[in-house]
Enzyme design. Sequence first.
Site: not given
Length: 460
Positions: A282, A276, A155, A289
């Site tokens: 970043k 970025s 979980h 992803e």
Amino acid sequence: MSLWGGRFGQGPSPELMDFTSSLAYDRQLGGDDVTASKAHVRGLGRAGILSNEEVGILVTALDRVGEELQEATFRFQAGDEDVHTAIERRVTEMAGDAGPKLHTGRSRNDQVAVALRLFTKRELAQVAREVVALQQVLLDRADAANDAYLPGYTHLQRAQPVLLAHHLLAHGWALARDVDRLWATVRRADVSPLGAGALAGSSLELDPTGVADDLGFAAAFENSMDAVSDRDFVAEALFDLALLGVHLSRIGEEVVLWSSQEFAFLHLSDAHSTGSSMLPQKKNPDVAELARGKAGRLIGNVTAVLATLKALPLAYDRDLQEDKEPLFDSVDQVRRALPALAGLLATATFDTARMQSAADADASGASVDLAEWMVARGVAFRRAHHVVGVLVRESAERGVPLAELVQAHPDLGSEAVPLLEPGTAVLRRTSPGGAGPGPVSEQLERFRRLLERDLERLSN
Ligand code: ARG
């Protein structure tokens, strides 16, 4: 040139060509069509339908076409409806009187199906090899992880500590099933449809089995109607690739989580992460992803083909042309994703100190060990579970260390306290297939042998 000129007073309209042509994407079947066409020609030769000389001329012309396709010097023409039409046209230009004999006893229906099966067999085997390469990275990282441990989650809540090697290999075993599935799909696709003609075979003495042998298929079709209408191998390939994509998405998601500042279990190498355009600080896990995101279109592709196949009447229907783009797309996407993810995982750094301190932060990760300690002393598990649960609640509510409460409890006491020592719980995962050092070292050995077997069977 259209292939069916005789019956028609007019050529095809531009709108029809624009809508029905598959040339834009089926060009990549060119090499497979040449291979299958050569085998077809040799079969016609063995059957005495073509002379040796004609076979020689056609095979030479097909070889030329193969070279032109390879070197990208092949010139497609406006009338080429698909790559198969284009190749026949070009052979006819080069082969004189033998040219118009190429299509003897053959239809595009069996021609397209055989090329697509050759493509599928080769590409799925290559995908499987690339899956094994990713598994090898997981194995290497697992090997190198030694006794590092981290919280195991259910979980997405900390549950019990597990060895990092165990966590990595959990993904490895899912990929092992993918390799197995791809392999099984290749075997089922290994049936040649050539000789089925349009749908019913031929009046000529064709030799489908000889042609199948020549092309390296395990067998020839049993039923000509099934041969030209069967796209099970495409649907299966797409399912295999979709499920593989789902597995990659789960790895991708964990990389995203682990490389976040909140977890900080994993640091990505610069070469495998992105920046970025606005925020200079970043460092983003775009590969992970996209490994996660691509699963969506892979699932879409299997769905598209199943929907196309649903309720199609026998035998060939032009709908079947819709099998190609989803298949090409899924193969292409997965073949890009696998090396990207392998590179990302091979070069990332695990922060094992941070993993360990997360696992040790809360002694309640060992709470089941307290209960099992009581079980070993004759207490029923459900009662033991309750006792420990009460202690955990008290510890949280009163802010008293769990160890103190364990020490004071009549069913536990000082002998049970060491169970809460950092690093102890993971050592106690001793049951087969469990997350501790004993079973994990056996698992590593079994996994290593599995990779060797898979590489062996994929080697030809
Ligand atoms: N490009 C077509 C396909 O991929 C060729 C088959 C056309 N056959 C026909 N009978 N119209 O399916």
